[in-house]
Design an enzyme around this catalytic site. Structure first.
Site, mmCIF file in Angstrom:
data_model
loop_
_atom_site.group_PDB
_atom_site.id
_atom_site.type_symbol
_atom_site.label_atom_id
_atom_site.label_comp_id
_atom_site.label_asym_id
_atom_site.label_seq_id
_atom_site.Cartn_x
_atom_site.Cartn_y
_atom_site.Cartn_z
ATOM 1 C CE1 TYR A 32 1.148 -0.288 4.378
ATOM 2 C CE2 TYR A 32 0.208 1.911 4.321
ATOM 3 C CZ TYR A 32 0.988 0.956 4.950
ATOM 4 O OH TYR A 32 1.613 1.254 6.124
ATOM 5 C CE LYS A 149 3.264 3.372 3.170
ATOM 6 N NZ LYS A 149 3.471 3.490 4.601
ATOM 7 C CD GLU A 181 10.644 2.331 10.196
ATOM 8 O OE1 GLU A 181 10.447 3.310 9.464
ATOM 9 O OE2 GLU A 181 10.416 1.166 9.826
ATOM 10 C CG LEU A 205 8.393 2.494 4.573
ATOM 11 C CD1 LEU A 205 8.056 1.230 3.790
ATOM 12 C CD2 LEU A 205 7.136 3.248 4.895
HETATM 13 N N1 PDD Z 1 3.131 5.247 7.474
HETATM 14 N N2 PDD Z 1 7.926 4.033 8.676
HETATM 15 C C1 PDD Z 1 6.771 3.366 8.849
HETATM 16 C C2 PDD Z 1 6.810 2.069 9.570
HETATM 17 C C3 PDD Z 1 5.568 3.902 8.351
HETATM 18 O O1 PDD Z 1 4.420 3.212 8.503
HETATM 19 C C4 PDD Z 1 5.570 5.165 7.700
HETATM 20 C C5 PDD Z 1 4.330 5.789 7.133
HETATM 21 C C6 PDD Z 1 6.801 5.824 7.546
HETATM 22 C C7 PDD Z 1 6.902 7.157 6.854
HETATM 23 O O2 PDD Z 1 6.765 7.036 5.458
HETATM 24 P P1 PDD Z 1 6.226 8.237 4.571
HETATM 25 O O3 PDD Z 1 7.043 9.418 4.903
HETATM 26 O O4 PDD Z 1 6.426 7.778 3.190
HETATM 27 O O5 PDD Z 1 4.768 8.454 4.936
HETATM 28 C C8 PDD Z 1 7.943 5.235 8.033
HETATM 29 C C9 PDD Z 1 1.924 5.618 6.798
HETATM 30 C C10 PDD Z 1 1.617 7.058 6.861
HETATM 31 C C11 PDD Z 1 0.792 4.709 7.217
HETATM 32 O O6 PDD Z 1 1.045 3.522 7.328
HETATM 33 O O7 PDD Z 1 -0.343 5.161 7.384
#
Ligand code: PDD
Length: 283
Positions: A32, A149, A181, A205
């Site tokens: 996703y 993801k 993270e 991620l």
């Molecule tokens: N989550 N690390 C993890 C484990 C995450 O789930 C997310 C984002 C990020 C940040 O990624 P980005 O900057 O591309 O949003 C890092 C999204 C927002 C979610 O699962 O809803």
């Protein structure tokens, strides 16, 4: 009612259904994206599509998204949901889809499920952000392929809920003595004027927001390092931030029982959030 996109059709949310034999439902077998929309524009769109294509390849789903085609589909989705205004967030997932029987093995014929929904993007105002957020730490109980993801997010869900249950904004995950993270975000610390975040690996991620923050910092001659952060460094940092597409950059003022920068967002956070907001305004 919210309109969603499902397998080539735009439908009211409550009229959109998938099979109980969908592998997304049975195995969490899908990937996703969450992408913000500012002023009607898909934010960092190409980067999100590229990451989705990498995730698809990593789970051996032989599909490849075409940027132009998906730009049209998602723009149409935003138009259907225009009542939510110019700033929205799009959730977009692809699963390995329908399989005639529940079996771990990939189905002989691929019937992927494509799904997208948009909702209002609820970012915090600068005044709200300035108050800072608290986080907890916990052992990283996720699997070994955190760079994908994937929709199978049970560990993240449990870890994030632990933070919410303690009135905190996030759980910072500790693996082998390193602060990796957040359960739903990337982690940054600042030490002696240097911005530090974990380098890309299967432990994190590769956040789109993380990339943008690093690029903006470098363009503005702020020193950055991409390397593992020791757990101890997190507690003795001058500043701690978390980043994600929906949260932008949150300043963290307390980690477990330790105050960061005497409980105030630091100077570099003010600079970065300002650069980030200018970048959005100039889209
Ligand atoms: N989550 N690390 C993890 C484990 C995450 O789930 C997310 C984002 C990020 C940040 O990624 P980005 O900057 O591309 O949003 C890092 C999204 C927002 C979610 O699962 O809803």
């Amino acid at each position: 009612m919210t309109t969603v996109y499902l397998n080539g059709k735009f439908l009211p949310k409550d009229n959109a259904f998938i099979s109980v034999m969908d592998r997304g439902f049975l195995f969490g077998d899908g990937v996703y994206e969450v992408l913000p929309v500012y002023n009607g524009k898909l934010f960092q769109f190409q980067q999100h599509i590229e990451r989705l294509n990498s995730s698809l390849a990593a789970i051996k789903l032989p599909l490849h998204l075409d940027c132009q085609e998906w730009q049209q589909i998602l723009t149409q989705l935003l138009q259907y949901n225009s009542e939510y205004g110019p700033n929205q967030s799009i959730y977009f997932q692809v699963t390995r889809g329908y399989s005639p029987e529940r079996n771990h093995a990939f189905p002989a014929t691929l019937n992927p499920t494509w799904f997208a929904i948009s909702q209002p993007l609820k970012t915090l105002s600068y005044e709200e952000l300035k108050k800072g957020k608290q986080v907890i730490t916990a052992k990283d109980t996720r699997w070994q392929l955190c760079n994908i993801k994937a929709t199978s997010l049970l560990a993240n869900v449990l870890l994030y809920q632990d933070a919410l249950d303690q009135q905190c904004a996030e759980t910072i995950l500790i693996r082998d003595g390193y602060a990796i993270e957040g359960a739903t975000s990337n982690l940054f610390i600042v030490k002696d004027g240097v911005i530090i975040t974990a380098s890309l690996s299967a432990w994190i991620l590769g956040g789109i927001t993380r990339d943008l923050v690093l690029n903006l910092a470098r363009e503005n001659h702020i020193p950055c390092e991409e390397r593992l952060i020791l757990e101890n460094e997190l507690f003795s940092a001058d500043e701690v931030w978390i980043t994600s597409s929906t949260r932008e950059i949150y300043p963290i003022i307390q980690v477990d029982n330790t105050l960061i920068n005497k409980g105030l967002p630091g100077e570099l956070w003010h600079k970065m959030i300002n650069l980030y907001h200018i970048f959005i305004k100039n889209l």
